[in-house]
Design a protein around this motif. Structure first.
Motif, PDB file in Angstrom:
ATOM      1  N   LEU A  60       1.928  -1.254   7.974  1.00 55.40           N
ATOM      2  CA  LEU A  60       2.255  -0.534   6.686  1.00 55.40           C
ATOM      3  C   LEU A  60       3.630  -0.414   6.836  1.00 55.40           C
ATOM      4  O   LEU A  60       4.697  -0.605   7.794  1.00 55.40           O
ATOM      5  N   PRO A  61       4.338  -0.170   5.480  1.00 54.77           N
ATOM      6  CA  PRO A  61       5.793  -0.088   5.408  1.00 54.77           C
ATOM      7  C   PRO A  61       6.083   1.552   5.619  1.00 54.77           C
ATOM      8  O   PRO A  61       5.248   2.366   5.498  1.00 54.77           O
ATOM      9  N   LYS A  62       7.522   1.554   5.864  1.00 54.65           N
ATOM     10  CA  LYS A  62       7.908   3.121   6.192  1.00 54.65           C
ATOM     11  C   LYS A  62       7.779   3.995   4.814  1.00 54.65           C
ATOM     12  O   LYS A  62       7.457   5.234   4.860  1.00 54.65           O
ATOM     13  N   SER A  63       7.362   3.440   3.782  1.00 55.16           N
ATOM     14  CA  SER A  63       7.194   4.189   2.557  1.00 55.16           C
ATOM     15  C   SER A  63       5.943   4.665   2.064  1.00 55.16           C
ATOM     16  O   SER A  63       5.668   5.433   1.488  1.00 55.16           O
ATOM     17  N   ALA A  64       4.911   4.036   2.958  1.00 51.01           N
ATOM     18  CA  ALA A  64       3.817   4.301   2.843  1.00 51.01           C
ATOM     19  C   ALA A  64       3.196   5.760   3.531  1.00 51.01           C
ATOM     20  O   ALA A  64       3.831   6.102   4.499  1.00 51.01           O
ATOM     21  N   VAL A  65       2.045   6.103   3.400  1.00 46.80           N
ATOM     22  CA  VAL A  65       1.544   7.291   4.011  1.00 46.80           C
ATOM     23  C   VAL A  65       0.274   6.863   4.785  1.00 46.80           C
ATOM     24  O   VAL A  65      -0.696   6.280   4.267  1.00 46.80           O
ATOM     25  N   PHE A  86       0.810  -1.242   0.124  1.00 45.77           N
ATOM     26  CA  PHE A  86      -0.030   0.041  -0.014  1.00 45.77           C
ATOM     27  C   PHE A  86       0.973   1.313   0.103  1.00 45.77           C
ATOM     28  O   PHE A  86       1.900   1.361   0.844  1.00 45.77           O
ATOM     29  N   SER A  87       0.539   2.136  -0.690  1.00 46.39           N
ATOM     30  CA  SER A  87       1.126   3.455  -1.080  1.00 46.39           C
ATOM     31  C   SER A  87       0.415   4.433   0.149  1.00 46.39           C
ATOM     32  O   SER A  87       1.195   5.218   0.710  1.00 46.39           O
ATOM     33  N   VAL A  88      -0.880   4.495   0.212  1.00 45.65           N
ATOM     34  CA  VAL A  88      -1.604   5.113   1.177  1.00 45.65           C
ATOM     35  C   VAL A  88      -2.536   4.359   1.724  1.00 45.65           C
ATOM     36  O   VAL A  88      -3.349   3.575   1.183  1.00 45.65           O
ATOM     37  N   ALA A  89      -2.865   4.564   3.291  1.00 46.41           N
ATOM     38  CA  ALA A  89      -3.823   3.950   3.857  1.00 46.41           C
ATOM     39  C   ALA A  89      -4.730   5.052   4.466  1.00 46.41           C
ATOM     40  O   ALA A  89      -4.306   5.827   5.310  1.00 46.41           O
ATOM     41  N   GLY A  90      -5.919   5.061   4.224  1.00 48.66           N
ATOM     42  CA  GLY A  90      -6.812   6.110   4.953  1.00 48.66           C
ATOM     43  C   GLY A  90      -8.008   5.550   5.826  1.00 48.66           C
ATOM     44  O   GLY A  90      -8.375   4.536   5.836  1.00 48.66           O
ATOM     45  N   PHE A  91      -8.130   6.140   7.271  1.00 51.15           N
ATOM     46  CA  PHE A  91      -9.291   5.819   8.117  1.00 51.15           C
ATOM     47  C   PHE A  91     -10.207   6.675   8.073  1.00 51.15           C
ATOM     48  O   PHE A  91      -9.835   7.834   8.088  1.00 51.15           O
ATOM     49  N   ASN A  92     -11.505   6.441   8.072  1.00 50.91           N
ATOM     50  CA  ASN A  92     -12.685   7.134   8.015  1.00 50.91           C
ATOM     51  C   ASN A  92     -13.313   7.483   9.360  1.00 50.91           C
ATOM     52  O   ASN A  92     -13.384   8.300   9.947  1.00 50.91           O
ATOM     53  N   ASN A  93     -13.754   6.396  10.009  1.00 53.41           N
ATOM     54  CA  ASN A  93     -14.397   6.365  11.390  1.00 53.41           C
ATOM     55  C   ASN A  93     -14.416   5.048  11.999  1.00 53.41           C
ATOM     56  O   ASN A  93     -14.269   4.025  11.029  1.00 53.41           O
ATOM     57  N   SER A  97       4.469   7.174   7.107  1.00 49.03           N
ATOM     58  CA  SER A  97       4.273   8.842   7.396  1.00 49.03           C
ATOM     59  C   SER A  97       2.852   8.988   7.976  1.00 49.03           C
ATOM     60  O   SER A  97       2.073   8.149   7.119  1.00 49.03           O
ATOM     61  N   LYS A  98       2.724   9.842   8.774  1.00 51.17           N
ATOM     62  CA  LYS A  98       1.382  10.229   9.331  1.00 51.17           C
ATOM     63  C   LYS A  98       1.009  11.677   8.756  1.00 51.17           C
ATOM     64  O   LYS A  98       1.745  12.800   8.804  1.00 51.17           O
ATOM     65  N   LYS A  99      -0.432  11.594   8.393  1.00 56.76           N
ATOM     66  CA  LYS A  99      -1.255  12.782   8.183  1.00 56.76           C
ATOM     67  C   LYS A  99      -2.494  12.785   8.537  1.00 56.76           C
ATOM     68  O   LYS A  99      -2.962  11.638   8.882  1.00 56.76           O
ATOM     69  N   THR A 100      -3.361  13.803   8.883  1.00 59.44           N
ATOM     70  CA  THR A 100      -4.520  13.910   9.628  1.00 59.44           C
ATOM     71  C   THR A 100      -5.549  14.778   8.675  1.00 59.44           C
ATOM     72  O   THR A 100      -5.219  15.990   7.778  1.00 59.44           O
ATOM     73  N   TYR A 101      -6.884  14.508   8.863  1.00 65.28           N
ATOM     74  CA  TYR A 101      -7.843  15.549   8.117  1.00 65.28           C
ATOM     75  C   TYR A 101      -8.873  15.697   9.444  1.00 65.28           C
ATOM     76  O   TYR A 101      -9.109  14.726  10.000  1.00 65.28           O
ATOM     77  N   ALA A 102      -9.584  16.816   9.258  1.00 59.61           N
ATOM     78  CA  ALA A 102     -10.754  17.043  10.176  1.00 59.61           C
ATOM     79  C   ALA A 102     -11.624  18.187   9.716  1.00 59.61           C
ATOM     80  O   ALA A 102     -11.227  19.128   9.121  1.00 59.61           O
ATOM     81  N   LEU A 103     -12.895  18.428  10.429  1.00 57.31           N
ATOM     82  CA  LEU A 103     -13.987  19.304  10.339  1.00 57.31           C
ATOM     83  C   LEU A 103     -13.706  20.272  11.505  1.00 57.31           C
ATOM     84  O   LEU A 103     -14.063  21.432  11.275  1.00 57.31           O
ATOM     85  N   ARG A 104     -13.428  19.641  12.671  1.00 60.14           N
ATOM     86  CA  ARG A 104     -13.588  20.139  14.017  1.00 60.14           C
ATOM     87  C   ARG A 104     -12.287  20.658  14.691  1.00 60.14           C
ATOM     88  O   ARG A 104     -12.284  21.248  15.370  1.00 60.14           O
TER      89      ARG A 104
END
Length: 487
Positions: A228-233, A195-202, A253-260
């Motif tokens: 996940l490997p180090k190469s993924a986000v 996986f290049s990117v893994a996303g979590f919804n809820n 690598s870690k990224k975040t998204y939010a409305l609140r």
């Protein structure tokens, strides 16, 4: 024919009995499909243990057996490979057999209780409209560079996945987007994929019939990110109280998204109407025909992932504004008499509450809201009273009906739902077992400008009763009945 030794590259082997310098034909984990010179992988399933079929596989011509326990009596002409986890070994073998296709793709996996199908489908449509050849693995359908392939599981078996990804690569696809279910993660049915990117919804209560406890369910989702490997986000919704839990042990690598909450990717809902929303993503405004806060989260995750994958933000927002609702997700139409009908897949308490909150935020409160909802049989029973409680407390009328009863008595399901209704809302509820009759009743009760929500089945076009699937589409039934009733 492939070299067994090559196929075993990367497999954690405990013991080998026999030769690995042999050529084999195909890989099978279903003994009934084994042919001469195949490799049989004895996987321990939820109900079936492949080890019980090792002899049968050999009789059908298996040249090699991958197993967690080598039989006490074995065939000298067969190679036995002992591994700790046969399902993980199957994943590595499958990837090797198809020349590791996910290393040649940007593979994006989306997990969470609600929104997986919408997010993956929107990603596929976005990147396709931006000119890329892509693949989509979703509950609704599987698509490879525009060609639709029927889908039967949220996460297909690992052999099928690798075969499809190899076809995608061979057809020039650069990106692939797939739903990743908790079952698939827990059963290691995504082992060997890159996986290049893994996303979590809820995450909310669901599938407790399988996971037993909510903690187990969270752990299953978290495992996706842990592996996940180090190469993924890894990107997560930090408005969800378990959003950061998903990132606790990942090396990606870690990224975040939010409305609140303050996040790497932040959104605001500026306008919210029945015909769409005006949104602001990272300071940039755009209009979408999708409706509701939950879709704002889905779109924000899509925007974030596209940005992570190097796409121009302005082009992404421009293209996002042209995308339509996914089938069965807040699908809205108005009848001749002005009744608003909404068909949605909401089949968990959280999803139902999200849809009702979305409707409540848009409506004038001068109209009735009539909700038709059921709960599936042979599935998590704990959500039945919760679903009924939410529907009855947030609607003027709640009609409880059959969803897919499967092998359960639909009357018992409705009784278990009704147990969740608070006394002050009893007079708002009806029980109508026949789903078509329930929808018909809702439409008869509705007056111009009223809202009828039909929840639970969404895109599904069947009703499963006692193991028999019959054609049934909420959208088709509602359209047909509204015309017959001249509404």
């Amino acid at each position: 024919m492939r070299s067994l030794k090559d196929l075993l590259y990367g497999v954690s082997i405990s013991q080998t009995v026999g030769r690995t310098d042999v050529s084999v034909n195909e890989i099978q984990f279903d003994s009934r499909k084994v042919k001469d010179n195949d490799v049989f992988v004895a996987v321990r399933g939820v109900t079936v243990d492949g080890h019980a079929y090792i002899n049968k596989a050999i009789e059908l011509g298996a040249l090699a057996v991958i197993c967690e326990e080598i039989p006490t009596q074995y065939d000298e002409n067969v190679t036995y490979i002992q591994v700790t986890d046969a399902q993980i070994a199957l994943g590595v073998l499958a990837s090797n057999y198809y020349d590791n296709p996910t290393k040649d793709l940007k593979l994006v996996g989306i997990t969470g209780t609600n929104g997986k199908t919408t997010t993956t489908t929107l990603l596929y449509e976005l990147f396709t409209k931006m000119g890329y050849a892509c693949a989509l693995i979703s509950t609704i359908k599987i698509v490879i560079d525009g060609e639709v392939i029927p889908s039967t599981h949220t996460t297909p078996d690992i052999l099928t996945l690798n075969k499809m990804f190899r076809e995608a690569v061979d057809r020039g696809c650069e990106f692939a987007f797939m739903e990743v279910s908790s079952h698939g993660i827990h059963q290691n049915r995504i082992a060997g994929l890159h996986f290049s990117v893994a996303g979590f919804n809820n995450i909310t209560h669901d599938h407790l019939d399988y996971h037993v406890t909510f903690a187990n369910y969270i752990a299953a989702k978290k495992k996706f990110f842990d592996d996940l490997p180090k190469s993924a986000v890894a990107i997560t919704n930090i408005d969800d109280k378990n959003g950061l839990v998903m990132l606790q042990n990942t090396v990606a690598s870690k990224k975040t998204y939010a409305l609140r909450t303050d996040a790497d990717f932040k959104a605001k809902i500026l306008e919210n109407q029945f015909d769409g929303m005006l949104l602001e993503f990272n300071g940039k405004e755009f209009w979408t025909s999708l409706i509701g806060r939950f879709n704002a989260y889905n779109l924000l995750e899509v925007f974030a992932i596209a940005s992570i994958l190097g796409q121009d933000e302005l082009q992404v927002l421009t293209t996002l504004s042209t995308l339509k609702n996914v089938d069965g997700r807040f699908e809205t139409f108005k009848t001749a008499s002005g009744i608003v009908i909404i068909v949605d897949y909401a089949h968990t308490p959280d999803a139902l509450e999200n849809v009702l909150n979305t409707i409540d935020a848009i409506r004038t409160k001068n109209e009735k809201l009539i909700t038709v909802v059921g709960c599936g049989g042979d599935r998590d029973k704990t959500k039945r009273p919760e679903m009924a409680d939410i529907a009855s407390s947030q609607s003027q009328v709640a009609i409880f009906t059959s969803d897919n009863p499967r092998t359960e008595d639909p009357e018992v399901i409705l009784q278990e739902m009704e147990a969740g209704v608070k006394p002050q809302f009893y007079n708002r509820t009806l029980k109508i077992t026949d789903r078509k009759e329930a929808i018909k009743t809702a439409l008869k009760m509705a007056e111009p400008n009223d809202i009828v929500l039909i929840a639970g089945k969404g895109h599904e076009t069947y009703q499963e009763i006692n193991g028999v699937k019959s054609h049934f589409s909420d959208l088709e039934v509602a359209t047909e009945l509204s015309q017959l009733l001249n509404k």
